[in-house]
Enzyme design. Structure first.
Site, PDB file in Angstrom:
ATOM      1  N   HIS A  21       4.583  13.205 -21.693  1.00 43.24           N
ATOM      2  CA  HIS A  21       5.439  14.929 -22.710  1.00 43.24           C
ATOM      3  C   HIS A  21       6.801  14.943 -21.512  1.00 43.24           C
ATOM      4  O   HIS A  21       6.791  14.635 -20.366  1.00 43.24           O
ATOM      5  CB  HIS A  21       4.313  15.875 -21.903  1.00 43.24           C
ATOM      6  CG  HIS A  21       5.534  17.094 -22.073  1.00 43.24           C
ATOM      7  ND1 HIS A  21       5.006  18.246 -23.048  1.00 43.24           N
ATOM      8  CD2 HIS A  21       6.411  17.510 -21.269  1.00 43.24           C
ATOM      9  CE1 HIS A  21       5.139  19.389 -23.274  1.00 43.24           C
ATOM     10  NE2 HIS A  21       6.534  18.689 -22.632  1.00 43.24           N
ATOM     11  N   HIS A  55      11.162  15.872 -22.124  1.00 45.87           N
ATOM     12  CA  HIS A  55      12.133  16.623 -22.466  1.00 45.87           C
ATOM     13  C   HIS A  55      13.593  16.026 -22.510  1.00 45.87           C
ATOM     14  O   HIS A  55      13.680  15.144 -21.660  1.00 45.87           O
ATOM     15  CB  HIS A  55      11.963  17.955 -21.229  1.00 45.87           C
ATOM     16  CG  HIS A  55      10.959  19.211 -20.919  1.00 45.87           C
ATOM     17  ND1 HIS A  55      11.085  19.967 -20.633  1.00 45.87           N
ATOM     18  CD2 HIS A  55       9.367  18.485 -21.311  1.00 45.87           C
ATOM     19  CE1 HIS A  55       9.991  20.602 -21.025  1.00 45.87           C
ATOM     20  NE2 HIS A  55       9.302  19.363 -21.291  1.00 45.87           N
ATOM     21  N   CYS A  73      10.600  24.683 -19.621  1.00 44.99           N
ATOM     22  CA  CYS A  73       9.721  24.991 -18.646  1.00 44.99           C
ATOM     23  C   CYS A  73      10.060  26.344 -18.015  1.00 44.99           C
ATOM     24  O   CYS A  73      11.186  26.429 -17.321  1.00 44.99           O
ATOM     25  CB  CYS A  73       9.154  23.928 -17.721  1.00 44.99           C
ATOM     26  SG  CYS A  73       7.798  24.849 -16.866  1.00 44.99           S
ATOM     27  N   ASN A 117      12.525  20.694 -25.055  1.00 44.98           N
ATOM     28  CA  ASN A 117      11.858  19.067 -25.827  1.00 44.98           C
ATOM     29  C   ASN A 117      12.021  17.472 -26.420  1.00 44.98           C
ATOM     30  O   ASN A 117      13.196  17.760 -26.828  1.00 44.98           O
ATOM     31  CB  ASN A 117      10.512  19.832 -26.152  1.00 44.98           C
ATOM     32  CG  ASN A 117       9.435  20.666 -25.028  1.00 44.98           C
ATOM     33  OD1 ASN A 117       8.789  20.049 -24.708  1.00 44.98           O
ATOM     34  ND2 ASN A 117       9.803  21.632 -25.418  1.00 44.98           N
TER      35      ASN A 117
END
Length: 310
Positions: free
Chosen positions: A211, A213, A244, A253
């Site tokens: 994951h 960013h 976040c 993202n």
């Protein structure tokens, strides 16, 4: 023949929406998820089982998850912060359930109000709960290593600590772990190095996803580095929405549309149809008219004569 070489996990309905003040109506969420699935997106993280008082944007997660579970062939992922969240999540029978464990303990305390040991105790209880279910009803249980590449609160994060906590998550009962660049600190060399270290500790089959960013513009470069080293699932968010809330400045993202174009242009199948993907973006744009959407591919369009990977 496999439908895809790289699995795109769309996290916009969870990570994207939790980071903006606008509350998307449930009907719009369902239409968006329908459109994403119709485009061929194989996995969608549809929400998080946190109290509505904490994230009112995701108060309808149970309803959205139940709806998504009826979409044939779609993997439905949800995030849970603790055991109680897992109990609620299991009622909707998700395909995948993830719990975040921030490598930065300061971030963990801010994000889920628990230190490392407390989170690991929650993981053990959740793992036991999952194992109590009939085999065909057990969601895949992932421990997500948040702030694995650095933290806006603590700064540098020890790679040895990342590995240590990956092992601890597996020993506590997770089926797999994931690496998360929560704050957008990662660089391509770091991504490949850390993936290899975690693989050496827990096995390649127990770390398949990442994951990332795009906070500092490294998102696609880091995704490419992850794919080149052997990662097969990459999270992204349509229009690049999200971040976040517990990490100052951690915005952005990876844009799903740009990630899909990069992979398909390289000859890697994602199983995603561009026309349908852009149609899903239109639904998102209409539902969130005051929120900026990012992405070069939607603005520039596909190159003349472009062909998807076959």
């Amino acid at each position: 023949m496999a439908k895809f070489d790289i699995e795109i996990s769309e996290v916009g309905p969870r990570d994207g929406l939790q980071s903006i003040s606008t509350i998307m109506p449930t009907a719009d969420k369902l239409a968006w998820i329908d459109a994403l699935a119709a485009a061929g997106v194989p996995e969608i993280e549809v929400g998080s089982f946190v109290p509505a008082s904490v994230l009112p944007q995701l108060a309808d997660t149970a309803e959205v998850a139940r709806y998504a579970r009826e979409i044939a062939g779609l993997s439905v992922a949800v995030l849970v912060p603790n055991f109680r969240g897992a109990q609620n999540a299991i009622l909707v029978r998700p395909t995948k359930m993830s719990i975040p464990l921030s490598v930065s303990e300061t971030h963990s305390l801010r994000n889920v109000k628990r230190n490392h040991q407390q989170v690991l105790e929650e993981v053990k209880r959740i793992a036991q709960l999952v194992k109590s279910l009939p085999v065909d009803q057990r969601p895949k249980f992932e421990g997500g290593l948040s702030t694995a590449f650095g933290c806006t609160i603590e700064g540098a994060v020890s790679e040895d600590k990342v590995v240590e906590l990956a092992v601890a998550l597996m020993e506590a009962g997770c089926d797999e772990v994931g690496l998360s660049d929560t704050t957008g600190y990662a660089n391509p060399a770091q991504v490949q190095r850390l993936v290899k270290k975690v693989w050496a500790a827990v096995g390649k089959e127990h770390l398949t996803g990442i994951h990332l960013h795009n906070t500092r513009g490294q998102g696609l470069a880091n995704a490419l580095a992850a794919v080149e080293v052997g990662i097969t699932t990459v999270d992204s968010s349509m229009g690049g929405i999200g971040g976040c809330p517990a990490a100052p400045g951690a915005s952005g993202n990876i844009v799903t549309e740009d990630l899909v174009f990069m992979l398909e242009a390289m000859g890697l199948k994602t199983g995603i149809d561009f026309d349908a993907l852009f149609a899903a973006r239109n639904i998102l744009a209409n539902a969130l008219p005051n929120e900026p959407l990012y992405g070069f591919t939607p603005d520039a369009g596909l190159p003349k004569g472009f062909q998807r990977a076959l």
